[in-house]
Write an enzyme that holds these catalytic residues in place. Structure first.
Site, short mmCIF file in Angstrom:
data_model
loop_
_atom_site.label_atom_id
_atom_site.label_comp_id
_atom_site.label_asym_id
_atom_site.label_seq_id
_atom_site.Cartn_x
_atom_site.Cartn_y
_atom_site.Cartn_z
N HIS A 1 30.96 66.72 42.88
CA HIS A 1 31.36 68.01 43.47
C HIS A 1 30.17 68.80 44.02
O HIS A 1 30.35 69.80 44.70
CB HIS A 1 32.20 68.84 42.48
CG HIS A 1 31.45 69.40 41.31
ND1 HIS A 1 32.06 70.17 40.35
CD2 HIS A 1 30.14 69.31 40.93
CE1 HIS A 1 31.16 70.53 39.45
NE2 HIS A 1 30.00 70.02 39.78
N ASP A 2 28.95 68.33 43.75
CA ASP A 2 27.76 69.01 44.29
C ASP A 2 27.46 68.58 45.73
O ASP A 2 26.64 69.20 46.40
CB ASP A 2 26.51 68.65 43.46
CG ASP A 2 26.56 69.24 42.06
OD1 ASP A 2 27.25 70.26 41.87
OD2 ASP A 2 25.89 68.67 41.17
N GLY B 1 14.39 60.09 37.14
CA GLY B 1 14.44 59.50 38.48
C GLY B 1 15.38 60.28 39.38
O GLY B 1 16.06 61.21 38.93
N1 SAM Z 1 26.52 65.71 34.23
C1 SAM Z 1 26.14 66.96 33.63
C2 SAM Z 1 27.33 67.67 33.07
O1 SAM Z 1 28.48 67.30 33.37
O2 SAM Z 1 27.13 68.63 32.31
C3 SAM Z 1 25.36 67.86 34.59
C4 SAM Z 1 26.08 68.23 35.84
S1 SAM Z 1 25.09 69.25 36.91
C5 SAM Z 1 26.32 70.01 37.88
C6 SAM Z 1 24.34 68.12 38.03
C7 SAM Z 1 23.23 67.27 37.42
O3 SAM Z 1 22.76 66.35 38.41
C8 SAM Z 1 22.03 68.08 36.99
O4 SAM Z 1 21.67 67.72 35.69
C9 SAM Z 1 20.97 67.71 38.00
O5 SAM Z 1 19.66 67.79 37.50
C10 SAM Z 1 21.36 66.29 38.34
N2 SAM Z 1 20.83 65.85 39.64
C11 SAM Z 1 20.89 66.51 40.81
N3 SAM Z 1 20.30 65.80 41.78
C12 SAM Z 1 19.86 64.66 41.21
C13 SAM Z 1 19.17 63.52 41.72
N4 SAM Z 1 18.84 63.44 43.01
N5 SAM Z 1 18.86 62.53 40.86
C14 SAM Z 1 19.20 62.62 39.53
N6 SAM Z 1 19.87 63.68 39.00
C15 SAM Z 1 20.18 64.68 39.84
#
Ligand code: SAM
Length: 343
Positions: free
Chosen positions: A255-256, A235
């Protein structure tokens, strides 16, 4: 009067930092550490033959790795210089080491490095540099840059997996989480942290919630003998209903994103919480002027719409959505952990 020796040394070390990174990335990519693990005590010509590279270039690379503490070297009985892995390489650089950072190293080399060459533009404009570095317009940060190519997606997932494996236990045990029976790891990617949580908390069930394109590949990263308390749900956390849970986890998620989007996400989490539920945030926090955290914030600048934040900023953001009693643990293991409770 000449410059202070220590000062000169320090500034040269800083200027050399990028060369050290690239030497590490290159040796890793060429398979030097795996090779010297299965066949220690090779000389430069033998390594060159195995990795299909020039003897001259290999010699320079191996010597650089020795000087950086990644390899060791000695003169053999036939007066040849031979090479073997140092403890650092054995701990972190072998592709099958439990704490292998191989995935993250490849991501740094192939994604972060090109982005960092546009740091000046990123600083001037305050925006990420995907278009300049890769010719990709990034309307949607993840879908348009990392997930529209299967190899790049797997490389990114592998990078996240390697860091989460190294840091997961420290995050999972930073606080007493025994009261939480259900957790939802939002953006939990490969489930590495979720598995650490279930290992540390035998009563806890964890739902990993991530984009469909990630969830469909997550099986590749499952540990072999895993318990069945980790499940995956596909989702979009900005759009879709969030699973109900006692504890919401945001590990390297906030942080993103810029504050506006963080507010959207925290509002949605708050709406799913009941009194006593909590949010656990794992990020490297800017407090204390740690170079790693500040450089990581530059990393977020060139790569994402976000930045690293300070404890106070997290507390302020959370407070606006009804979370309080904020506690922070500096795990000293790459990530800091913060928990806040729904009032
Ligand atoms: N939490 C993990 C970790 O610490 O290793 C992954 C961190 S990674 C920087 C960001 C995660 O957020 C990715 O797995 C990405 O697919 C997920 N993500 C980004 N946008 C998203 C959204 N709109 N809904 C669900 N997940 C999302």
């Amino acid at each position: 009067n000449g410059p202070q020796k220590d000062d000169l040394q320090r500034i040269i070390e800083l200027m050399d930092g990028f060369k050290a990174s690239k030497a590490l990335f290159t040796a890793s990519r060429l398979g030097v550490f795996d090779l010297l693990q299965s066949r220690p005590e090779l000389d430069a010509a033998q390594v060159a033959q195995e990795i299909k590279a020039s003897v001259k270039g290999t010699q320079c690379l191996l010597d650089a790795c020795v000087s950086l503490g990644l390899l060791r070297s000695r003169e053999s009985s036939c007066q040849k210089r031979v090479y073997m892995n140092a403890a650092l390489a054995q701990g972190f650089l072998l592709s099958d080491a439990p704490h292998s950072l191989g995935g993250y190293i490849q991501h740094c080399d192939q994604t972060v490095w090109p982005l960092f060459t546009h740091l000046e533009c990123a600083v001037r404009d305050g925006t990420h540099q995907h278009e300049k570095a890769f010719g990709k317009k990034a309307n949607d940060l993840f879908q348009d840059t990392l997930y529209n190519n299967q190899d790049i997606k797997l490389r990114f997932m592998s990078a996240m997996h390697s860091i989460a494996k190294v840091t997961g236990r420290a995050v999972a045990t930073a606080f007493d989480l025994s009261r939480f029976k259900t957790a939802c790891d939002l953006g939990g990617c490969t489930g590495a942290l979720a598995h650490e949580l279930t290992k540390a908390h035998p009563e806890m069930r964890v739902t990993v919630f991530d984009l469909p394109t990630v969830v469909e590949m997550s099986g590749r990263f499952s540990p072999q003998h895993s318990e069945n308390r980790v499940s995956f749900l596909a989702g979009d956390f900005f759009e879709d209903e969030l699973p109900k849970a006692d504890l919401y986890i945001l590990a390297r998620i906030l942080h993103d994103w810029p504050d506006e989007k963080v507010h959207v996400l925290l509002r949605r989490i708050a709406d799913s919480c009941t009194s006593g539920s909590a949010v656990l945030i794992a990020e490297t926090m800017l407090d204390g002027w740690k170079p790693h955290s500040a450089l990581q914030s530059l990393n977020m600048l060139v790569q994402t719409e976000g930045m690293e934040r300070r404890e106070r900023q997290f507390a302020d953001l959370l407070c606006q959505h009804g979370f309080g009693d904020v506690q922070v643990v500096h795990t000293r293991n790459f990530l800091d952990a913060l928990i806040a409770f729904k009032m």
